[in-house]
Design a protein around this motif. Structure first.
Motif, mmCIF file in Angstrom:
data_model
loop_
_atom_site.group_PDB
_atom_site.id
_atom_site.type_symbol
_atom_site.label_atom_id
_atom_site.label_comp_id
_atom_site.label_asym_id
_atom_site.label_seq_id
_atom_site.Cartn_x
_atom_site.Cartn_y
_atom_site.Cartn_z
ATOM 1 N N GLY A 75 -67.479 36.178 -25.667
ATOM 2 C CA GLY A 75 -66.338 35.605 -24.948
ATOM 3 C C GLY A 75 -66.281 34.092 -24.936
ATOM 4 O O GLY A 75 -65.559 33.505 -24.138
ATOM 5 N N GLN A 76 -67.039 33.447 -25.821
ATOM 6 C CA GLN A 76 -67.041 31.980 -25.877
ATOM 7 C C GLN A 76 -66.410 31.500 -27.174
ATOM 8 O O GLN A 76 -66.542 32.146 -28.218
ATOM 9 C CB GLN A 76 -68.468 31.431 -25.795
ATOM 10 C CG GLN A 76 -69.156 31.641 -24.465
ATOM 11 C CD GLN A 76 -70.575 31.087 -24.466
ATOM 12 O OE1 GLN A 76 -71.151 30.842 -25.520
ATOM 13 N NE2 GLN A 76 -71.131 30.897 -23.287
ATOM 14 N N ASP A 77 -65.712 30.377 -27.112
ATOM 15 C CA ASP A 77 -65.295 29.688 -28.324
ATOM 16 C C ASP A 77 -65.329 28.193 -28.069
ATOM 17 O O ASP A 77 -65.628 27.745 -26.951
ATOM 18 C CB ASP A 77 -63.937 30.177 -28.828
ATOM 19 C CG ASP A 77 -62.773 29.777 -27.919
ATOM 20 O OD1 ASP A 77 -61.694 30.338 -28.103
ATOM 21 O OD2 ASP A 77 -62.930 28.912 -27.038
ATOM 22 N N ILE A 78 -65.070 27.423 -29.101
ATOM 23 C CA ILE A 78 -65.135 25.966 -29.021
ATOM 24 C C ILE A 78 -63.786 25.397 -29.431
ATOM 25 O O ILE A 78 -63.221 25.807 -30.448
ATOM 26 C CB ILE A 78 -66.248 25.407 -29.942
ATOM 27 C CG1 ILE A 78 -67.622 25.888 -29.471
ATOM 28 C CG2 ILE A 78 -66.200 23.882 -29.996
ATOM 29 C CD1 ILE A 78 -68.725 25.633 -30.473
ATOM 30 N N ARG A 79 -63.253 24.495 -28.638
ATOM 31 C CA ARG A 79 -62.030 23.769 -29.005
ATOM 32 C C ARG A 79 -62.427 22.346 -29.401
ATOM 33 O O ARG A 79 -63.018 21.599 -28.611
ATOM 34 C CB ARG A 79 -61.049 23.754 -27.835
ATOM 35 C CG ARG A 79 -59.942 22.707 -27.870
ATOM 36 C CD ARG A 79 -58.986 22.796 -29.050
ATOM 37 N NE ARG A 79 -58.215 24.022 -29.105
ATOM 38 C CZ ARG A 79 -57.026 24.195 -28.550
ATOM 39 N NH1 ARG A 79 -56.497 23.220 -27.837
ATOM 40 N NH2 ARG A 79 -56.369 25.340 -28.711
ATOM 41 N N CYS A 80 -62.128 21.994 -30.644
ATOM 42 C CA CYS A 80 -62.338 20.632 -31.134
ATOM 43 C C CYS A 80 -60.977 19.942 -31.210
ATOM 44 O O CYS A 80 -60.026 20.504 -31.758
ATOM 45 C CB CYS A 80 -62.974 20.639 -32.520
ATOM 46 S SG CYS A 80 -64.603 21.415 -32.588
ATOM 47 N N PHE A 81 -60.900 18.751 -30.664
ATOM 48 C CA PHE A 81 -59.642 18.003 -30.687
ATOM 49 C C PHE A 81 -59.757 16.943 -31.779
ATOM 50 O O PHE A 81 -60.590 16.037 -31.696
ATOM 51 C CB PHE A 81 -59.379 17.350 -29.334
ATOM 52 C CG PHE A 81 -57.928 17.080 -29.076
ATOM 53 C CD1 PHE A 81 -57.277 16.034 -29.714
ATOM 54 C CD2 PHE A 81 -57.202 17.876 -28.210
ATOM 55 C CE1 PHE A 81 -55.944 15.785 -29.489
ATOM 56 C CE2 PHE A 81 -55.849 17.646 -27.969
ATOM 57 C CZ PHE A 81 -55.215 16.599 -28.613
ATOM 58 N N VAL A 82 -58.929 17.086 -32.803
ATOM 59 C CA VAL A 82 -58.982 16.208 -33.970
ATOM 60 C C VAL A 82 -57.801 15.236 -33.939
ATOM 61 O O VAL A 82 -56.660 15.647 -33.735
ATOM 62 C CB VAL A 82 -58.951 17.024 -35.278
ATOM 63 C CG1 VAL A 82 -58.951 16.101 -36.500
ATOM 64 C CG2 VAL A 82 -60.142 17.975 -35.340
ATOM 65 N N VAL A 83 -58.098 13.953 -34.132
ATOM 66 C CA VAL A 83 -57.054 12.924 -34.234
ATOM 67 C C VAL A 83 -57.353 12.075 -35.466
ATOM 68 O O VAL A 83 -58.407 11.438 -35.547
ATOM 69 C CB VAL A 83 -56.995 12.030 -32.973
ATOM 70 C CG1 VAL A 83 -55.915 10.966 -33.134
ATOM 71 C CG2 VAL A 83 -56.727 12.858 -31.730
#
Length: 455
Positions: free
Chosen positions: A347-355
């Motif tokens: 139930g885990q995931d990772i959100r990476c914010f790319v700019v």
């Protein structure tokens, strides 16, 4: 008790040593320690002592004013927030002025951007000094809007920057408000444009974009698209028109369209050797059994091609249940993807914010008990996480494959290594800014400045 002053439930505080001329505080006798909104915390040494430098945005819903403060660090404490989550906070001691009284108080430095007040005055500051009457406000001292404006006049920046359009649907969303604040804080003019109220004149000699009432939208340097899925087609048409007029669009219409088409995006990822969970797609119900077998059988994920934010995503726990759901969707001519379920992710995931080709922040999301997807708006919990180099490369490669300057890249950890779940072309800022304490809106505005070579 008779010698104690009466204080209201809301009061103005002044911090002369910190350089904060006035900040509105919620008086809360239920909280032990006082706290103040603080971002960009940096610990440094003065001689043998630890100090902390931080920024305070003292006025609610106004990020354009940021005051840099310094104070000696006296402690690190685990503090439980109002949402019940414990976190370590830095503690400083500084004089505070309430009316005619000045005394030292301890302050925990906290991210209070989502709170109604930028400061909380706790009972340690009240003990032996005040009695709280919750029925009144500003009993000790009050300021008019004009007086506050005069106090903060030296901090306002002259607008001599870019003209930016924020193309979205709801000006009150956290992400949109933050982008407006960040652009204004950097001296730019930013205009909120409701995408559904814009319309176009298609002409080889004098193409135009107009806004409700007939106003011609001109002289924009850049547009930040924040298009909701329901208006993807029309929103991308408006973005293309801005591009045709020579306006820089932070995400192009083509990149947004590609990211919203989950099937096409998955095919692109396969083409560029970007690892995703095994995914299947078929038209005929005759192929359902083999489709399920192809993705290693149940449990498996079934998702609508146009699903967003976890909506239209189903977990089928048995092969029979998977067959029923798949065939039900096909019977109403709805296109779906079938995807293997990564059990070990728990139930885990990772959100990476790319700019602009850089991962500026990353958070781990934990699904609520009983849920298999970790969407924050559906009760999931977010926390800061340090990602691996492999995960960073995967996030950058995925955003590059879709040609997105700004992207929220969702990754899941599996026994086979990190796998790409999906890429969001209009990622929300609230969850990741609160989890990491990073000013992502500011990063997005700085990226536009670099692209347009504005200094």
């Amino acid at each position: 008790m008779e010698n104690l002053d009466i204080i209201g439930s809301e009061e103005w505080c002044i911090f002369k040593e910190l350089g904060v001329p006035a900040i509105k505080a919620r008086v809360d006798s239920g909280a032990k320690t006082s706290s103040i909104q603080a971002t960009n915390l940096k610990i440094f040494n003065k001689g043998a002592q630890e100090w902390v430098k931080f920024e305070v945005n003292p006025l609610q819903e106004n990020r354009s004013i940021a005051i840099t403060c310094e104070a000696r660090l006296i402690d690190r404490r685990m503090v439980k927030s109002s949402s019940g989550i414990s976190e370590e906070r830095l503690v400083v001691r500084t004089p505070v002025t309430l009316g005619d009284n000045t005394f030292d108080i301890e302050l925990t430095l906290a991210n209070r951007d989502t709170m109604e007040f930028r400061m909380l005055l706790g009972r340690e500051a009240l003990t032996d000094r005040y009695i709280v009457n919750p029925a009144i406000n500003y009993q000790v001292q009050d300021f008019t809007e004009e007086e506050i404006g005069e106090k903060y006049k030296p901090y306002y920046k002259e607008k001599t920057g870019l003209k930016i359009g924020l193309l979205a649907s709801n000006p009150n969303l956290y992400s949109n408000k933050r982008l407006m604040e960040a652009a204004e804080a950097r001296g730019h003019e930013i205009v909120f444009l409701n995408v559904e109220q814009a319309y176009m004149k298609l002409d080889a000699h004098s193409p135009e974009i107009r806004y409700r009432g007939g106003n011609i939208l001109r002289d924009f340097d850049a547009v930040i698209p924040r298009i909701k899925p329901a208006v993807t087609f029309y929103g991308c048409a408006v973005i293309r028109q801005f591009n045709n007029l020579g306006v820089y669009c932070q995400n192009s219409a083509e990149s947004i369209t590609q990211s919203r088409d989950k099937l096409f995006a998955s095919q692109l990822f396969s083409k560029y050797d970007i690892h995703i969970p095994i995914t299947g797609f078929a038209k005929s119900p005759m192929d359902t059994k083999d489709l399920i077998k192809m993705v290693n059988g149940a449990p498996l994920i079934i998702k609508l091609l146009e699903s967003t934010q976890g909506k239209g995503v189903v977990l089928a726990e048995t092969n029979k249940a998977a067959e029923s759901v798949i065939n039900a969707f096909k019977s109403v001519n709805t296109n779906i993807l079938v995807q293997e379920f990564i059990k070990e992710a728990n139930g885990q995931d990772i959100r990476c914010f790319v700019v602009n080709g850089k991962v500026v922040a990353s958070m781990q999301r934990q699904a609520e008990k009983g849920e298999f997807r970790a969407n924050i708006h559906q009760g999931g919990k977010a926390s800061m996480i340090k990602i691996t180099q492999e995960e960073k490369k995967l996030a950058l490669k995925a955003s590059k494959a879709l040609n997105l300057a700004v992207a929220g890249v969702d990754i899941i950890r599996s026994n086979k290594g990190p796998l790409l779940l999906e890429v969001n072309s209009s990622p929300g800022l609230e969850g990741i800014e609160n989890a990491t304490g990073k000013d992502i809106a500011n990063e997005m505005i700085k990226a536009i400045e670099r692209k347009l070579k504005f200094s």
